[in-house]
Design an enzyme around this catalytic site. Structure first.
Site, PDB file in Angstrom:
ATOM      1  CG  ASP A   1      -0.206 -12.689 -57.230  1.00  0.00           C
ATOM      2  OD1 ASP A   1       0.231 -12.325 -58.001  1.00  0.00           O
ATOM      3  OD2 ASP A   1       0.582 -12.778 -56.207  1.00  0.00           O
TER       4      ASP A   1
ATOM      5  CE  LYS B   1       0.674 -12.293 -61.663  1.00  0.00           C
ATOM      6  NZ  LYS B   1      -0.068 -10.826 -60.840  1.00  0.00           N
TER       7      LYS B   1
HETATM    8  P1  IMP Z   1      -3.405 -14.317 -53.403  1.00  0.00           P
HETATM    9  O1  IMP Z   1      -3.963 -14.967 -52.354  1.00  0.00           O
HETATM   10  O2  IMP Z   1      -2.232 -14.130 -52.933  1.00  0.00           O
HETATM   11  O3  IMP Z   1      -3.386 -16.055 -54.302  1.00  0.00           O
HETATM   12  O4  IMP Z   1      -4.407 -13.069 -54.121  1.00  0.00           O
HETATM   13  C1  IMP Z   1      -5.153 -13.318 -55.090  1.00  0.00           C
HETATM   14  C2  IMP Z   1      -6.228 -12.199 -55.075  1.00  0.00           C
HETATM   15  O5  IMP Z   1      -5.429 -11.376 -56.192  1.00  0.00           O
HETATM   16  C3  IMP Z   1      -6.266 -12.099 -56.927  1.00  0.00           C
HETATM   17  O6  IMP Z   1      -8.517 -12.296 -56.152  1.00  0.00           O
HETATM   18  C4  IMP Z   1      -6.981 -11.072 -57.483  1.00  0.00           C
HETATM   19  O7  IMP Z   1      -7.552 -10.220 -56.714  1.00  0.00           O
HETATM   20  C5  IMP Z   1      -5.549 -10.405 -56.722  1.00  0.00           C
HETATM   21  N1  IMP Z   1      -4.624 -10.428 -57.577  1.00  0.00           N
HETATM   22  C6  IMP Z   1      -3.135 -10.884 -57.977  1.00  0.00           C
HETATM   23  N2  IMP Z   1      -2.656 -11.025 -59.224  1.00  0.00           N
HETATM   24  C7  IMP Z   1      -3.532  -9.896 -59.942  1.00  0.00           C
HETATM   25  C8  IMP Z   1      -3.677  -8.902 -60.837  1.00  0.00           C
HETATM   26  O8  IMP Z   1      -2.332  -9.399 -61.606  1.00  0.00           O
HETATM   27  N3  IMP Z   1      -4.255  -8.355 -61.082  1.00  0.00           N
HETATM   28  C9  IMP Z   1      -5.531  -8.133 -60.722  1.00  0.00           C
HETATM   29  N4  IMP Z   1      -5.414  -9.317 -59.408  1.00  0.00           N
HETATM   30  C10 IMP Z   1      -4.796  -9.851 -58.838  1.00  0.00           C
END
Ligand code: IMP
Length: 182
Positions: free
Chosen positions: A108, A136
């Protein structure tokens, strides 16, 4: 007819069927098989969410010799600039001089991957790449967190199922569902 799920007051519609997911996973596995043909990578599965994708991906990889280990982390978004990463289940395997492939469910903002990559490099990993089921791209805030192997790119909506949770629930769904406005 698309399947739907109501969870905690939100309506979700099936977005990727199990068959579509299987194709995406195989495509990722085929690329990894080629790239790591003569290597013995160490896969690091990021719990909890990645356990379903990892299970399918690893069984789609029959041509390479590899090891698998697990890690569970929690990121502090409010303290991103401090680079704080809590290891709830720390790395149990030596990554020094290993070709590491981190397996994530979804990238994300990229904060988790940004910090994990730095951690693996600091521990002496020869190389660190990332395989994720979903990505994303519009949300990415850390350039070095762009995944190397992506099942499918998507827009910014919240998704559940296939390991992805909503407050701990619905990880067991066999498809990936997207939240709808209705
Ligand atoms: P990042 O560190 O912002 O890249 O977040 C990654 C983590 O956020 C993932 O491993 C998920 O646990 C959570 N996450 C991000 N987007 C979603 C979503 O659309 N659905 C469920 N979990 C999400």
């Amino acid at each position: 007819m698309k399947r739907t799920i109501d969870e905690q007051g939100y309506h979700f519609e099936e977005w990727l069927t199990p068959a579509q997911i299987a194709k995406d996973v195989q495509q990722v596995a085929d690329r990894i098989s080629v790239d790591y043909k003569d290597k013995e990578p160490l896969f690091v599965v990021v719990l909890n969410g990645a356990f379903v994708f990892a299970s399918d991906l690893l069984r789609a990889l029959q041509d390479i010799r590899c090891e698998v280990t697990f890690i569970r982390v929690s990121s502090y978004y409010g303290m991103a600039s401090t680079g704080q990463l809590e290891f709830i289940v720390p790395l149990q395997q030596v990554v020094d001089q290993r070709d590491v492939i981190i397996i994530e469910d979804i990238v994300d903002t990229g904060l988790t991957i940004h910090q994990l990559k730095a951690h693996m490099r600091a521990q002496g990993a020869t190389s660190v790449r990332v395989a994720t089921m979903l990505f994303k791209p519009n949300k990415l805030e850390y350039d070095d967190a762009k995944p190397d192997y992506i099942g499918r790119e998507m827009t910014d909506e919240f998704v559940i199922g296939y390991g992805l949770d909503f407050d701990g629930f619905v990880r067991n769904l066999d498809a990936i569902y997207k939240v709808t406005d209705e």
